[in-house]
Design an enzyme around this catalytic site. Structure first.
Site, PDB file in Angstrom:
ATOM      1  N   SER A 118      32.258 -27.609   4.087  1.00 23.89           N
ATOM      2  CA  SER A 118      32.070 -26.473   4.807  1.00 23.89           C
ATOM      3  C   SER A 118      31.274 -25.372   4.009  1.00 23.89           C
ATOM      4  O   SER A 118      31.462 -25.216   3.073  1.00 23.89           O
ATOM      5  CB  SER A 118      33.197 -25.832   5.373  1.00 23.89           C
ATOM      6  OG  SER A 118      33.261 -24.596   6.150  1.00 23.89           O
ATOM      7  N   TYR A 142      41.335 -22.509   3.435  1.00 28.33           N
ATOM      8  CA  TYR A 142      40.607 -23.442   3.890  1.00 28.33           C
ATOM      9  C   TYR A 142      39.258 -23.923   3.126  1.00 28.33           C
ATOM     10  O   TYR A 142      39.104 -25.066   2.911  1.00 28.33           O
ATOM     11  CB  TYR A 142      40.296 -23.193   5.614  1.00 28.33           C
ATOM     12  CG  TYR A 142      39.238 -23.947   5.772  1.00 28.33           C
ATOM     13  CD1 TYR A 142      39.434 -25.548   6.196  1.00 28.33           C
ATOM     14  CD2 TYR A 142      37.902 -23.656   6.133  1.00 28.33           C
ATOM     15  CE1 TYR A 142      38.328 -26.356   6.934  1.00 28.33           C
ATOM     16  CE2 TYR A 142      36.728 -24.357   6.567  1.00 28.33           C
ATOM     17  CZ  TYR A 142      36.967 -25.698   6.897  1.00 28.33           C
ATOM     18  OH  TYR A 142      35.945 -26.561   7.377  1.00 28.33           O
ATOM     19  N   LYS A 146      38.493 -27.400   0.978  1.00 23.95           N
ATOM     20  CA  LYS A 146      37.165 -28.080   1.068  1.00 23.95           C
ATOM     21  C   LYS A 146      36.508 -28.311  -0.192  1.00 23.95           C
ATOM     22  O   LYS A 146      35.780 -29.243  -0.813  1.00 23.95           O
ATOM     23  CB  LYS A 146      36.000 -27.383   1.753  1.00 23.95           C
ATOM     24  CG  LYS A 146      36.838 -27.655   3.462  1.00 23.95           C
ATOM     25  CD  LYS A 146      36.547 -29.041   3.857  1.00 23.95           C
ATOM     26  CE  LYS A 146      37.230 -29.509   4.911  1.00 23.95           C
ATOM     27  NZ  LYS A 146      37.271 -31.003   5.545  1.00 23.95           N
TER      28      LYS A 146
END
Ligand code: UD1
Length: 315
Positions: A118, A142, A146
């Site tokens: 991402s 988050y 990633k």
């Protein structure tokens, strides 16, 4: 013909990847625990292993049963705000998920991997467009998970033979078919349509950013273009000893006001968006440099913002 396992293949992005890989002539299998995915997004003749990616023995079984040649790993948690509230849940699902998958791939001798990363790995870089060499400084659990996933894959690749590509998605939008639409209302375009459905004015979060019209700029990428990037990445893994990271974006920014104008155009009337206060933590501008993926994989986005917003319509 090679066979690819798509973890998270019942999700919004996964369902598009399943179709694109099939159209490329590959055989596909889905592994999804259906915690957020929908089984009816998977074509009837595509096998589904309904298990969690955390369940290593079951992942191993699926790799062996279907004689899998490569994996597209999409099964993960993806809401930035939720990751701040439940960081350990995100680490368990996203980081342990990659460990589990890599172990299963090692044990079954599966060597090709396309990993869903991402733009959140970059955090808030001071310059735009963002190139892959830009230092990564994620601002949410988050984004951290990633990035850790990329590191683990890189590390595992030198210990077990892996040909891998990580795709850093920018802002994914639109749908290839109405039944494949993003049903979660987490992102701008679904939120605008949800507001219109409820008969309330869509909101522009912040109008005093240092951008030409004062609203945030993002690089919106059509989910069907993104799916095509996965096909290009899979082919590249098959043909090379790949270890590459690519941004997936259009290379063009659009402001929130421009998105609102595109939605007005799509629905045929002014949607009456209103400016409200900034949302905490939103960087003013995040636009990809899409040069590397164009140069190495020969992929570039073909669909524009108008197509993204019109394909995301609810009616
Ligand atoms: C999104 C994803 C993130 C991903 C990143 C990739 C979420 C919540 N965020 O972040 O996982 O890593 O793209 O770049 O899934 N906005 C409004 N009004 C609204 C909703 C949003 O003005 O009602 C604005 C936001 O302030 C932002 C822009 O629209 O400037 C896009 O927001 P959003 O779709 O939530 O995506 P990002 O926050 O950019």
């Amino acid at each position: 013909m090679t066979t690819w396992l798509i973890t998270g293949g019942a999700g919004y992005i996964g369902a598009h990847v399943v179709r694109a890989l099939r159209e490329s002539g590959r055989s596909v299998v889905v592994l999804d625990d259906l915690s957020t995915g929908h089984a009816d997004r998977i074509p009837d003749d595509v096998p589904l292993a309904q298990v969690s990616v955390l369940d290593t023995p079951s992942v191993r079984d699926a790799l062996r049963e279907y004689a899998v040649d490569g994996v597209v790993h999409l099964a993960a948690k993806k809401a930035v705000g939720e990751s701040v509230e439940q960081p350990l849940h995100y680490y368990r699902e996203n980081v342990t998920g990659v460990i589990s998958l890599l172990e299963a791939m090692r044990d079954e001798g599966v060597h090709n991997l396309v990993y869903s990363s991402s733009a959140a790995v970059y955090g808030e870089p001071p310059w735009s467009p963002i190139r892959e060499e830009t230092p990564c400084a994620p601002l949410s659990p988050y984004g951290e998970t990633k990035l850790v996933g990329e590191w683990m894959i890189r590390a595992a690749a030198s210990a077990q033979r892996l040909s891998w590509v990580a795709l850093r998605y920018f802002n994914v939008a639109g749908a290839g078919a109405p039944e494949l639409r993003d049903t979660s209302v987490n992102n701008l375009i679904p939120m605008v349509y949800a507001a219109l459905e409820r008969g309330v004015a869509p909101q522009v979060f912040g109008s005093d950013y240092p951008t030409p019209d004062g609203s945030c700029i993002r690089d919106y990428i059509h989910v069907s273009d993104l799916a095509d990037a996965h096909v290009a990445a899979a082919a590249y893994c098959e043909a090379n000893d790949a270890q590459d990271v690519f941004n997936v974006g259009t290379g063009e920014g659009a402001s929130v006001w421009e998105v609102m104008a595109a939605v007005s155009e799509a629905v045929g009337h002014d949607i009456g968006a209103v400016a409200v206060a900034r949302r905490t933590g939103d960087p003013p501008e995040l636009v990809a440099s899409a040069d590397r993926i164009a140069g190495v994989l020969g992929w570039q986005a073909r669909r524009d913002l108008a197509e993204m917003v019109s394909s995301a319509r609810l009616d």
